[in-house]
Structures are given as structure tokens and as C-alpha cells.
Scaffold this active site. Structure first.
Site, short mmCIF file in Angstrom:
data_model
loop_
_atom_site.label_atom_id
_atom_site.label_comp_id
_atom_site.label_asym_id
_atom_site.label_seq_id
_atom_site.Cartn_x
_atom_site.Cartn_y
_atom_site.Cartn_z
N GLU A 122 0.83 -1.20 0.00
CA GLU A 122 0.00 0.00 0.00
C GLU A 122 0.87 1.26 0.00
OE1 GLU A 122 -4.02 -0.96 2.30
OE2 GLU A 122 -2.27 -1.77 3.35
N GLU A 142 -4.10 -9.14 3.97
CA GLU A 142 -4.86 -8.80 5.17
C GLU A 142 -6.02 -9.75 5.45
OE1 GLU A 142 -2.75 -4.93 4.20
OE2 GLU A 142 -3.45 -6.73 3.17
#
Length: 268
Positions: A122, A142
């Protein structure tokens, strides 16, 4: 800034280095603030024309550091709605630190090697250009630990690789290699590991040799509409992520990850 993120300016090029090599440069909360401060320092230096983001010790970033100051603690007396609001505020602060790097006036090149995982991916998505070494592993895992990619992953990844591919990577938590990352447009180029730094600095020098006002105006023009909307997109992402962070699955996922076990998710 702490020494976990280092900034070296040798105008016209600056280098921002994630500096926790013993943890594969995994992110703890202090590092988010360091990244924000590094971005502000880049903008404050009028002689910088391009920046490179890299990691110390031969790795880029292994994502969230689950062992060092990265577990969000909540006051015990919060009601569920208050806890969700508290988490949303916390997530928004961390998102803003990444967005500050993205909003730097100068182009930022990510030099990626060995691992680019979760929050590391990210963060790399906040850079203008991404170069990767052969052998680098990419993933946004995640979902494997019961959380949402809430540092812009649900927003920047689809805009980089397309909605379908982003959904596949996020839902499956699958790892991909550098060749696949190049094929889907996640990175701009893949080079032998020993050539990554030379290739990155060569590109940085090429950009720095051009008219800085023109380059910076081009960046603003390319990102203009996107930047006007990103705050709302990230707020939506945080709103979806916050309740999940209070779930039993999230606790089970993180506990299993710490033990290197496979969690059993119950959907609650």
C-alpha cells in the site's frame, strides 16, 4: 523523525529509507509519522527534484509489524459505536501519512526488493513509479488475518491493476512474483537484483535533468482529479475496515499469524 525512517538529500535526488532491516522494514506506528515528516521535508527542500523510496538490508517492506508497537489498543470503557469511531479516527490518521507521501510535489520512485507485503504494498502504491528486483514477492494478505487493506489498498490497487485483478489479489491474499507484478501493471519494470539501485538512480537522474516546474505540473495534472477524491475514498475504506478490526476473526487471525498457524474464521 526516528531512525526507523531515514532521509538523505543529495540534490537534486533524495532517498527515503525504511530502516528496520531486522524486521524486513515492517511498519510500526512511529514509522507512519516518520513517513509523513519525510514527505514534508522533501517538499521543504527546493533543490530536490525527485525522491527514491527504498528499504534497508535488502528488503523493501514486510507489511505491518505484528510484534512491535502495531497493535491498536482501545480504552476498556468504550461502547461498540465509540470503539468503531476511535478506530476510524486512528485509521484516518495513518492513511493521511501515506497520502502525504503520495502528494509530494516531486516524483517518488519505489525501489522494491525481496518483499512488498500488505502495508508495504500500500505504501509502494503511493509512489509515482515502482521498480522491482527479480525475486521480489508481492501480496496484500490482510484477509488472511481477518482485517481489511485499509491503508488505501482497496482504493489505489484497483486504480493501478484494474478492479478484477485487485479483487483477486485482495480476496485470495495470494502471493505473486515480480514477473506477474509487471504483467498486471503493478510495477513499471523488473531488473536483476544487483541492478536495481543503478536502474533506479539512472531513472531518477533522467527525471531530475528535466525542467522541474514542468515535471511537477505534469504530476499535479495527472493526479489532480484523483487527489480531489482520494480523501472521500479513504474515508469509505476506513468506515468498512473499522468494525472488522473489532471482530473475533481479527483477533483469531492475528493470534494465528503470531504462532504461524492457520486461523479458523467463524464470520463474527
Amino acid at each position: 523523525m526516528t531512525d526507523k525512517v531515514q532521509l538523505e538529500i543529495k540534490a537534486p535526488v533524495a532517498v527515503v529509507t525504511l530502516n528496520k532491516p531486522d524486521r524486513l522494514n515492517a511498519l510500526d506506528f512511529e514509522m507512519w509519522e516518520d513517513i509523513r515528516q519525510a514527505a514534508e521535508a522533501l517538499d521543504a527542500s527546493a533543490d530536490v527534484r525527485v525522491a527514491i523510496l527504498t528499504g534497508a538490508g535488502g528488503a523493501f517492506c514486510a507489511g505491518l509489524d505484528l510484534k512491535a508497537g502495531s497493535a491498536l489498543s482501545l480504552p476498556a470503557d468504550l461502547s461498540p459505536p465509540q470503539a468503531v469511531a476511535h478506530i476510524r479516527e486512528h485509521v484516518a490518521h495513518l492513511q493521511a501519512c501515506f497520502s502525504r507521501l503520495e502528494a509530494c510535489r516531486v516524483p517518488v520512485i519505489a525501489a522494491i526488493q525481496r518483499c512488498c507485503i500488505g502495508g508495504g504494498l500500500e505504501l509502494a502504491l503511493c509512489c509515482d513509479i515502482r521498480l522491482a528486483a527479480e525475486g521480489t514477492v508481492f501480496s496484500i494478505p490482510e484477509a488472511q488475518v481477518g482485517i481489511v487493506p485499509d491503508m488505501g489498498g482497496t482504493q489505489r490497487l484497483p486504480r493501478t491493476v484494474g478492479v478484477g485483478k485487485a479483487k483477486e489479489l485482495i480476496y485470495s491474499a495470494r502471493r505473486i512474483d515480480a514477473a506477474e507484478a509487471l504483467r498486471i501493471g503493478l510495477v513499471n519494470a523488473v531488473v536483476p537484483a544487483g541492478d536495481l539501485w543503478a536502474t533506479t538512480t539512472e531513472l531518477a537522474d533522467e527525471i531530475a535533468a528535466n525542467a522541474p516546474l514542468a515535471v511537477q505540473a505534469a504530476k499535479r495534472a495527472i493526479n489532480g482529479t484523483y487527489w480531489r477524491e482520494i480523501e472521500a475514498w479513504l474515508a469509505w475504506e476506513g468506515a468498512e475496515a473499522a468494525p472488522v478490526l473489532l471482530s473475533e476473526d481479527r483477533i483469531a487471525g492475528l493470534q494465528a499469524a503470531a504462532k504461524r498457524e492457520r486461523p479458523e474464521f467463524r464470520g463474527r
